[in-house]
Motif scaffolding. Structure first.
Motif, PDB file in Angstrom:
ATOM      1  N   ARG A   2      -0.993  -3.673   3.533  1.00  0.00           N
ATOM      2  CA  ARG A   2      -1.992  -3.867   2.496  1.00  0.00           C
ATOM      3  C   ARG A   2      -3.250  -3.004   2.663  1.00  0.00           C
ATOM      4  NH1 ARG A   2       0.030  -7.801  -0.454  1.00  0.00           N
ATOM      5  NH2 ARG A   2       0.920  -9.653   0.453  1.00  0.00           N
ATOM      6  N   THR A   3      -3.237  -1.999   3.532  1.00  0.00           N
ATOM      7  CA  THR A   3      -4.443  -1.208   3.783  1.00  0.00           C
ATOM      8  C   THR A   3      -4.151   0.297   3.715  1.00  0.00           C
ATOM      9  OG1 THR A   3      -5.130  -2.948   5.307  1.00  0.00           O
ATOM     10  CG2 THR A   3      -6.399  -0.920   5.341  1.00  0.00           C
ATOM     11  N   GLN A  21     -13.998   0.271   0.780  1.00  0.00           N
ATOM     12  CA  GLN A  21     -14.894  -0.142   1.866  1.00  0.00           C
ATOM     13  C   GLN A  21     -15.215   1.104   2.694  1.00  0.00           C
ATOM     14  OE1 GLN A  21     -15.768  -3.515   2.145  1.00  0.00           O
ATOM     15  NE2 GLN A  21     -14.622  -3.713   0.240  1.00  0.00           N
ATOM     16  N   ARG A  53     -11.654   2.573   3.446  1.00  0.00           N
ATOM     17  CA  ARG A  53     -10.456   1.729   3.500  1.00  0.00           C
ATOM     18  C   ARG A  53     -10.316   0.999   2.183  1.00  0.00           C
ATOM     19  NH1 ARG A  53     -11.740  -0.002   9.290  1.00  0.00           N
ATOM     20  NH2 ARG A  53     -10.430   1.403  10.486  1.00  0.00           N
ATOM     21  N   SER A 105      -6.022   4.034   4.267  1.00  0.00           N
ATOM     22  CA  SER A 105      -7.172   4.686   4.885  1.00  0.00           C
ATOM     23  C   SER A 105      -7.325   6.084   4.285  1.00  0.00           C
ATOM     24  CB  SER A 105      -6.944   4.794   6.388  1.00  0.00           C
ATOM     25  OG  SER A 105      -7.924   5.625   6.964  1.00  0.00           O
ATOM     26  N   ALA A 128       0.839  -1.201   0.000  1.00  0.00           N
ATOM     27  CA  ALA A 128       0.000   0.000   0.000  1.00  0.00           C
ATOM     28  C   ALA A 128       0.872   1.247   0.000  1.00  0.00           C
ATOM     29  CB  ALA A 128      -0.905  -0.002   1.223  1.00  0.00           C
ATOM     30  N   ASP A 167      -1.528  -0.506   7.303  1.00  0.00           N
ATOM     31  CA  ASP A 167      -0.565  -1.602   7.329  1.00  0.00           C
ATOM     32  C   ASP A 167      -0.093  -1.850   5.898  1.00  0.00           C
ATOM     33  OD1 ASP A 167      -2.363  -3.452   6.013  1.00  0.00           O
ATOM     34  OD2 ASP A 167      -3.339  -3.792   7.936  1.00  0.00           O
ATOM     35  N   PHE A 182      -8.358  -2.210   0.732  1.00  0.00           N
ATOM     36  CA  PHE A 182      -7.593  -3.410   1.067  1.00  0.00           C
ATOM     37  C   PHE A 182      -6.971  -3.943  -0.215  1.00  0.00           C
ATOM     38  CE2 PHE A 182     -10.953  -3.188   4.286  1.00  0.00           C
ATOM     39  CZ  PHE A 182     -10.180  -3.195   5.441  1.00  0.00           C
ATOM     40  N   LEU A 183      -5.651  -3.943  -0.279  1.00  0.00           N
ATOM     41  CA  LEU A 183      -4.965  -4.447  -1.465  1.00  0.00           C
ATOM     42  C   LEU A 183      -4.830  -5.961  -1.367  1.00  0.00           C
ATOM     43  CD1 LEU A 183      -3.912  -1.408  -1.080  1.00  0.00           C
ATOM     44  CD2 LEU A 183      -2.221  -2.120  -2.729  1.00  0.00           C
ATOM     45  N   PRO A 184      -5.383  -6.674  -2.321  1.00  0.00           N
ATOM     46  CA  PRO A 184      -5.255  -8.130  -2.291  1.00  0.00           C
ATOM     47  C   PRO A 184      -3.819  -8.529  -2.625  1.00  0.00           C
ATOM     48  CG  PRO A 184      -6.316  -7.444  -4.318  1.00  0.00           C
ATOM     49  CD  PRO A 184      -6.134  -6.214  -3.477  1.00  0.00           C
ATOM     50  N   ILE A 240      -9.149  -1.849  -7.060  1.00  0.00           N
ATOM     51  CA  ILE A 240      -9.373  -2.006  -5.625  1.00  0.00           C
ATOM     52  C   ILE A 240     -10.780  -1.511  -5.305  1.00  0.00           C
ATOM     53  CG2 ILE A 240      -8.541  -1.434  -3.319  1.00  0.00           C
ATOM     54  CD1 ILE A 240      -5.885  -0.593  -4.671  1.00  0.00           C
TER      55      ILE A 240
END
Length: 187
Positions: A66-67, A95, A102, A69, A35, A64, A104-106, A92
């Motif tokens: 992969r996230t 959410q 947010r 905000s 991220a 974090d 969230f990166l897979p 992406i």
């Protein structure tokens, strides 16, 4: 005549640096499974009738690896930002929890990593083309100056400097691609 040659060399270097700068921007846009706020650089939203980058209407932070905000400064901008991210098609899904968005990166699959590296390689090739075009234009200018009375020895010296400059920038592109490949291929 010497000042003119120095200006020619400086212009060539400036053109080559522009190619490197563009490559850097494009490399930052290609996500490598981590991220980064730069993923949202190309995303703009409608803010009071004007297209505006998300970074100018919200606080973007990394929670974090992969996230991401996104906390808008105005609560009514949540839905607008969410629609803007969806419309930008960055791969992406946002959410929205009513307070912040947010992302969230897979984790990237092997196939997706290779696809992204092909895109990075393509951008690297574009940067090399830009650098070679700057070299060609400078060499053409040197040839014109040679027809106007520039000595052959001086012309050969400046051509060698231009070629050394080109080689250095091409090597920088290769290094940047190697760093990006390593970054993308680490799981």
């Amino acid at each position: 005549m010497n000042e003119e040659l120095e200006m020619l060399l400086m212009e060539a270097e400036a053109s080559m640096q522009k190619g490197m700068d563009h490559l850097e921007v494009e490399m930052n846009r290609i996500r490598a499974g981590k991220a980064t706020p730069t993923i949202l650089d190309g995303v703009s939203i409608e803010y009071y009738g004007a297209p505006t980058p998300i970074s100018q209407v919200a606080n973007i932070s990394i929670l974090d690896v992969r996230t991401i905000s996104i906390q808008p400064w105005e609560k009514n901008m949540l839905a607008v930002i969410e629609r803007g991210i969806m419309a930008a098609n960055i791969g992406i899904t946002p959410q929205n929890d009513g307070v912040q968005i947010r992302l969230f990166l897979p984790p990237l699959t092997e196939e997706r990593r290779k696809e992204l590296f092909k895109k990075a390689s393509s951008e690297g090739e574009q940067a090399k083309v830009t650098i070679r075009n700057a070299r060609r234009d400078t060499m053409d200018d040197i040839k014109k100056m040679q027809k106007d009375g520039l000595s052959e020895d001086v012309a050969k010296d400046i051509e060698k400097k231009v070629q050394d400059l080109t080689d250095r920038y091409i090597a920088n592109v290769e290094k940047r691609l190697a760093v990006k490949e390593k970054e993308m291929m680490t799981v």
